[in-house]
Scaffold this active site. Structure first.
Site, short mmCIF file in Angstrom:
data_model
loop_
_atom_site.label_atom_id
_atom_site.label_comp_id
_atom_site.label_asym_id
_atom_site.label_seq_id
_atom_site.Cartn_x
_atom_site.Cartn_y
_atom_site.Cartn_z
N LYS A 1 -47.35 -19.10 62.04
CA LYS A 1 -46.20 -19.85 61.52
C LYS A 1 -46.34 -21.34 61.87
O LYS A 1 -46.14 -22.22 61.02
CB LYS A 1 -44.90 -19.28 62.08
CG LYS A 1 -43.70 -19.78 61.35
CD LYS A 1 -42.68 -20.28 62.31
CE LYS A 1 -42.03 -21.54 61.86
NZ LYS A 1 -41.17 -22.10 62.87
N ASP B 1 -40.36 -17.67 59.19
CA ASP B 1 -39.88 -17.29 60.52
C ASP B 1 -38.87 -16.17 60.36
O ASP B 1 -38.62 -15.69 59.25
CB ASP B 1 -39.29 -18.50 61.26
CG ASP B 1 -38.10 -19.10 60.52
OD1 ASP B 1 -37.62 -18.49 59.55
OD2 ASP B 1 -37.64 -20.18 60.93
#
Ligand code: SF4
Length: 222
Positions: free
Chosen positions: A121, A139
């Protein structure tokens, strides 16, 4: 409604709501963005933005940071969660950037994810926001919203990322990522919400879900 149609409608709504957006984490270049994104794990962007000015006043390049003792970095970032682990990661990745990348942040997933403290991420945010390369950072918030909006049934952020990448045009991934974050911050309260009154969930969430969650207000984050 088919997922593709839903995605087009959501994108149009998000474009109307958020035509212009600033990147929430203050930074000057790919390195300061990388450090800020790393600091944002389990910490709000607002807190990171409070911490980074003094950290970057002390060291704003890999060469400078590599010379700062880990204990001092830890002290400078102490108000962010997980400060000990983050301080070690910042120190170590800065040394690796100097030793192996000429003091520059590499623009590849493989090299970014090889750095200490940098997961997929974080690498995706840097690829998208620092280099403008195609990446769709997902996320847990985006994962939950994609599920509520019926865009993905992914059980993991990885699966949700794959689904969202298929639904939105490649050139829009970075923008849609930011728009969903902005939307969640503005519309998704920490506790209790009304799906029927929400600009997107009201039509995109399944009727069963709206009925279920409107009767029993949800607790926790979206
Ligand atoms: S506020 Fe609640 S209803 Fe609206 S998008 Fe967020 S999760 Fe869905």
């Amino acid at each position: 409604m088919k997922r593709e149609e839903k995605a087009r409608r959501i994108q149009a709504q998000l474009d109307a709501l958020y035509p212009e957006m600033e990147i929430p984490l203050h930074h000057e270049d790919p390195y300061t963005l990388l450090v800020a994104v790393l600091l944002s794990a389990q910490c709000t962007d607002a807190r990171v933005n409070e911490v980074t000015p003094s950290l970057f006043a002390r060291a704003s390049t890999p060469e400078q940071m590599a010379r700062v003792p880990v204990a001092e970095i830890r002290h400078l970032i102490r108000s962010c969660g997980l400060a000990p682990a983050k301080a070690k990661a910042i120190a170590e990745l800065s040394k690796v950037l100097v030793a192996e990348h000429g003091g520059k942040v590499p623009a590849s997933f493989e090299e970014l994810e090889a750095l200490r403290g940098v997961g997929h991420k974080t690498a995706s945010v840097v690829m998208s926001q620092a280099f403008g390369l195609p990446a769709f950072p997902v996320d847990t918030h985006i994962h939950r919203l994609a599920s509520r909006w019926g865009l993905s049934r992914g059980k993991s952020v990885e699966q949700t990322e794959r689904d969202l990448k298929k639904l939105f045009p490649t050139e829009s991934w970075g923008r849609v990522h930011l728009q969903i974050i902005y939307f969640g911050r503005e519309h998704c309260p920490a506790r209790g919400h009304d799906l029927a009154a929400c600009p997107i969930c009201s039509w995109a969430a399944s009727k069963a879900r709206i009925a279920r969650e409107t009767k029993t207000p949800r607790r926790g984050k979206p």
